[in-house]
Design an enzyme around this catalytic site. Structure first.
Site, PDB file in Angstrom:
ATOM      1  N   THR A  11      41.826  32.457  34.774  1.00  0.00           N
ATOM      2  CA  THR A  11      43.036  32.152  35.564  1.00  0.00           C
ATOM      3  C   THR A  11      43.375  33.331  36.471  1.00  0.00           C
ATOM      4  OG1 THR A  11      44.310  32.940  33.669  1.00  0.00           O
ATOM      5  CG2 THR A  11      44.073  30.552  33.899  1.00  0.00           C
ATOM      6  N   GLY A  12      42.380  34.169  36.754  1.00  0.00           N
ATOM      7  CA  GLY A  12      42.636  35.369  37.563  1.00  0.00           C
ATOM      8  C   GLY A  12      42.136  35.231  38.991  1.00  0.00           C
ATOM      9  N   LEU A  14      39.855  36.828  40.698  1.00  0.00           N
ATOM     10  CA  LEU A  14      38.403  36.809  40.933  1.00  0.00           C
ATOM     11  C   LEU A  14      37.833  35.395  40.757  1.00  0.00           C
ATOM     12  CD1 LEU A  14      35.969  38.801  41.458  1.00  0.00           C
ATOM     13  CD2 LEU A  14      35.519  38.583  39.031  1.00  0.00           C
ATOM     14  N   LYS A 171      24.888  41.399  48.220  1.00  0.00           N
ATOM     15  CA  LYS A 171      24.977  41.098  49.653  1.00  0.00           C
ATOM     16  C   LYS A 171      23.579  41.074  50.265  1.00  0.00           C
ATOM     17  CE  LYS A 171      29.592  43.020  50.470  1.00  0.00           C
ATOM     18  NZ  LYS A 171      30.330  41.921  51.098  1.00  0.00           N
ATOM     19  N   HIS A 229      30.124  50.961  45.404  1.00  0.00           N
ATOM     20  CA  HIS A 229      29.413  50.384  46.558  1.00  0.00           C
ATOM     21  C   HIS A 229      28.696  51.429  47.422  1.00  0.00           C
ATOM     22  CE1 HIS A 229      31.739  47.098  45.234  1.00  0.00           C
ATOM     23  NE2 HIS A 229      32.802  47.293  45.970  1.00  0.00           N
TER      24      HIS A 229
HETATM   25  N1  NAP Z   1      39.875  40.141  42.440  1.00  0.00           N
HETATM   26  C1  NAP Z   1      38.845  40.709  43.043  1.00  0.00           C
HETATM   27  O1  NAP Z   1      38.625  40.532  44.238  1.00  0.00           O
HETATM   28  C2  NAP Z   1      37.912  41.614  42.273  1.00  0.00           C
HETATM   29  C3  NAP Z   1      36.857  42.229  42.963  1.00  0.00           C
HETATM   30  C4  NAP Z   1      35.973  43.040  42.251  1.00  0.00           C
HETATM   31  C5  NAP Z   1      36.141  43.221  40.911  1.00  0.00           C
HETATM   32  N2  NAP Z   1      37.182  42.639  40.261  1.00  0.00           N
HETATM   33  C6  NAP Z   1      37.307  42.861  38.816  1.00  0.00           C
HETATM   34  O2  NAP Z   1      37.347  41.611  38.143  1.00  0.00           O
HETATM   35  C7  NAP Z   1      38.177  41.671  36.989  1.00  0.00           C
HETATM   36  C8  NAP Z   1      39.267  40.626  37.114  1.00  0.00           C
HETATM   37  O3  NAP Z   1      40.025  40.883  38.281  1.00  0.00           O
HETATM   38  P1  NAP Z   1      41.136  39.883  38.799  1.00  0.00           P
HETATM   39  O4  NAP Z   1      41.490  40.351  40.169  1.00  0.00           O
HETATM   40  O5  NAP Z   1      40.714  38.481  38.621  1.00  0.00           O
HETATM   41  O6  NAP Z   1      42.354  40.217  37.824  1.00  0.00           O
HETATM   42  P2  NAP Z   1      43.634  39.327  37.545  1.00  0.00           P
HETATM   43  O7  NAP Z   1      43.951  38.454  38.710  1.00  0.00           O
HETATM   44  O8  NAP Z   1      44.672  40.274  37.074  1.00  0.00           O
HETATM   45  O9  NAP Z   1      43.163  38.362  36.358  1.00  0.00           O
HETATM   46  C9  NAP Z   1      42.860  38.860  35.131  1.00  0.00           C
HETATM   47  C10 NAP Z   1      42.536  37.727  34.160  1.00  0.00           C
HETATM   48  O10 NAP Z   1      42.536  38.319  32.867  1.00  0.00           O
HETATM   49  C11 NAP Z   1      43.468  37.631  32.027  1.00  0.00           C
HETATM   50  N3  NAP Z   1      44.159  38.559  31.152  1.00  0.00           N
HETATM   51  C12 NAP Z   1      44.807  39.693  31.480  1.00  0.00           C
HETATM   52  N4  NAP Z   1      45.324  40.284  30.381  1.00  0.00           N
HETATM   53  C13 NAP Z   1      44.991  39.470  29.320  1.00  0.00           C
HETATM   54  C14 NAP Z   1      45.220  39.538  27.927  1.00  0.00           C
HETATM   55  N5  NAP Z   1      45.886  40.542  27.383  1.00  0.00           N
HETATM   56  N6  NAP Z   1      44.729  38.535  27.165  1.00  0.00           N
HETATM   57  C15 NAP Z   1      44.024  37.525  27.696  1.00  0.00           C
HETATM   58  N7  NAP Z   1      43.772  37.408  29.018  1.00  0.00           N
HETATM   59  C16 NAP Z   1      44.243  38.382  29.821  1.00  0.00           C
HETATM   60  C17 NAP Z   1      44.466  37.022  32.980  1.00  0.00           C
HETATM   61  O11 NAP Z   1      45.105  35.952  32.320  1.00  0.00           O
HETATM   62  P3  NAP Z   1      46.584  35.447  32.728  1.00  0.00           P
HETATM   63  O12 NAP Z   1      46.390  34.654  33.998  1.00  0.00           O
HETATM   64  O13 NAP Z   1      46.997  34.640  31.579  1.00  0.00           O
HETATM   65  O14 NAP Z   1      47.404  36.691  32.939  1.00  0.00           O
HETATM   66  C18 NAP Z   1      43.555  36.591  34.123  1.00  0.00           C
HETATM   67  O15 NAP Z   1      42.918  35.392  33.812  1.00  0.00           O
HETATM   68  C19 NAP Z   1      38.692  43.110  36.955  1.00  0.00           C
HETATM   69  O16 NAP Z   1      37.844  43.878  36.154  1.00  0.00           O
HETATM   70  C20 NAP Z   1      38.583  43.556  38.402  1.00  0.00           C
HETATM   71  O17 NAP Z   1      38.485  44.948  38.519  1.00  0.00           O
HETATM   72  C21 NAP Z   1      38.056  41.834  40.910  1.00  0.00           C
END
Ligand code: NAP
Length: 454
Positions: A11-12, A14, A171, A229
């Site tokens: 649900t995040g 990414l 990429k 990167h």
């Molecule tokens: N977003 C990007 O563009 C991107 C790019 C490169 C790398 N990343 C990496 O990908 C990972 C995820 O990033 P994101 O941007 O998707 O983060 P995010 O939007 O904060 O989502 C995090 C996910 O983890 C879940 N979560 C957080 N705390 C939790 C807990 N205590 N128990 C169970 N579930 C929990 C959240 O659930 P809820 O929805 O219930 O809070 C959500 O599904 C990270 O390691 C980030 O560094 C992200």
């Protein structure tokens, strides 16, 4: 074998931004079988239809939702409860899924707890290479924390089951670096200090931190971009020809190149854009850098005296990632072929948003004069593709599902890059505040840094 992917953190951001669009493309292109399943694991008490409705709102790309849903199961899950892992494992067993990828799209602090549950329940059992576990970047926040995470992982899994993502490696043009370098004898034979004067590796972003302040303010550009990167690009540009083009041989060559890199802390320039501290979840007095210029040398005779310039930052005038190889100027053509201005040959590997390779070289001006001028061979990679070139996550997910490890980072790559960044971080640098890219250029000029293609 029946393949499944289990995604924690479904649900995040990414998931909505990258994983759903990439998985949809993989399904549309029939790169997986009809029985391929996505198990979306999360803690929200919602139905699969509610999950899809939320996703429809968040995902910007066009998705065939009906088809996607036919491959999807939504699993309510408590990551601290080992019974939930066992229940999921039993379900996968019962449904006949024997090739399983577990993807952790969650904050890195949750890596150890989820890895432990996945291991204890044997959802991914050690040494079963049809079961693997994937970690998003950043892998740790420094060398010590990365080592802590890794130590825990090695108790549970074999290194060959651990997939660490640096999405830049997915990429198209990053993969193309090896082909340009090693499939073309003209470059292969001139890839050293005799022909090359300097190399610039840059990744500029026009956007600011947006809604990611919570993550970014603790990390900053050095750790968010340079550690992963930019150093990955440097490794591919500087590495020797690998023994063969197997995943392990390429990684061996990359690690050797990374170990030879030495940053000059006197040439580190950090900046923060004005307005950054007003962003959501950013500290009012934040000292986090949003811009980095760093310079390194290579402890290898082949690269003696060749500076490697690294540039990355947010809120700059454009979005552009490129590697620019500057060749020495030829100065021995005498008066017969006069130069009206400096004529340096360059090879530009364009990573994004344009994808391609440009070679700038010298020719005689047309006409009766003998002046030398610049010409360019400009290959556009994404123009050639019949459709858009595959997005990095599409490529990475396909490789993951097919147990192909080349585009994922091995532990010693992570270890070496964190060592380099920790050393740089340890040096206290002034933080310059900037309103525009020109402000940054002015600082770089003041410091005597080469700025002609930044
Ligand atoms: N977003 C990007 O563009 C991107 C790019 C490169 C790398 N990343 C990496 O990908 C990972 C995820 O990033 P994101 O941007 O998707 O983060 P995010 O939007 O904060 O989502 C995090 C996910 O983890 C879940 N979560 C957080 N705390 C939790 C807990 N205590 N128990 C169970 N579930 C929990 C959240 O659930 P809820 O929805 O219930 O809070 C959500 O599904 C990270 O390691 C980030 O560094 C992200």
């Amino acid at each position: 074998m029946k393949k499944a992917i289990v995604i924690f953190g479904s649900t995040g951001n990414l998931m909505y931004k990258k994983l759903i669009p990439a998985l949809d493309k993989i399904i549309q292109k029939r790169l997986v079988d009809e029985d391929f399943r996505i198990f979306a694991v999360a803690r929200k008490q919602i139905t699969i239809d509610e999950f899809i409705d939320i996703a429809k709102d968040k995902v910007k790309d066009h998705i065939d939702w009906a088809k996607f849903k036919s491959h999807l199961e939504y699993i309510l899950f408590d990551i601290k409860n080992v019974e939930d892992y066992r229940t999921l494992k039993n379900k996968l067993n019962k449904d006949g899924y024997d090739d399983i990828s577990v993807y952790l799209a969650v904050p890195p602090k949750l890596f150890p707890v989820i890895a432990k549950g996945v291991s204890q329940s044997k959802l991914v059992e050690k040494n079963n290479h049809h079961k693997r576990i994937v970690f998003e970047k950043p892998f740790g926040e420094d060398l010590e924390s990365a080592k802590d995470i890794n130590r825990e992982l090695w108790k549970c899994f074999d290194e060959n089951q651990i997939y660490r993502i640096d999405h830049y490696l997915g990429k198209e043009m990053i993969q193309n670096i090896l082909v340009v370098r090693f499939a073309n004898i003209i470059f292969e034979n001139s890839w050293n200090h005799q022909a090359i004067r300097s190399i610039t590796i840059l990744s500029k972003e026009s956007e600011g931190v947006m809604s990611r302040g919570n993550y970014y303010d603790k990390i900053g550009a050095l750790k968010d971009m340079l550690q992963s990167h930019l150093l990955q690009m440097a490794a591919l540009i500087l590495m020797d020809k690998p023994q063969d083009f197997s995943s392990e041989a390429i990684k061996d060559a990359k690690v050797k190149a990374l170990k030879n890199l030495a940053f000059d802390e006197k040439k580190l320039i950090l900046g923060q854009y004005n307005g950054y501290r007003d962003a959501e979840k950013v500290d009012d007095n934040s000292q986090t850098e949003t811009f980095v210029y760093a310079e390194a040398s290579v402890k290898d005779q082949a690269w003696e005296g060749v500076p490697i310039h690294f540039v990355t930052g947010k809120k700059l005038e454009e979005k552009r990632s490129e590697i620019i190889v500057h060749f020495h100027e030829k100065n021995d053509l005498g008066d017969y072929f006069p130069k009206t201005k400096p004529q340096e040959d360059k090879l530009i590997i364009k990573v994004s948003p344009n994808e391609g390779v440009e070679f700038q070289f010298s020719v005689k001006e047309p006409g009766l004069g003998n002046n030398i001028q610049k010409a360019s061979l400009d290959y556009c990679h994404n123009c050639k593709a019949m459709e858009n070139t595959p997005e990095a996550y599409e490529r990475l997910l396909i490789d993951l599902l097919n147990n192909q490890r080349t585009l994922f980072t091995r532990w010693d790559e992570i270890e070496t890059t964190w060592k380099l960044i920790d050393e740089l971080k340890g040096h206290h640098s002034k933080l310059y505040h900037y309103d525009s890219y020109q402000d940054i250029i002015n600082v770089l000029k003041e410091k005597g840094v080469l700025v002609n293609d930044l």
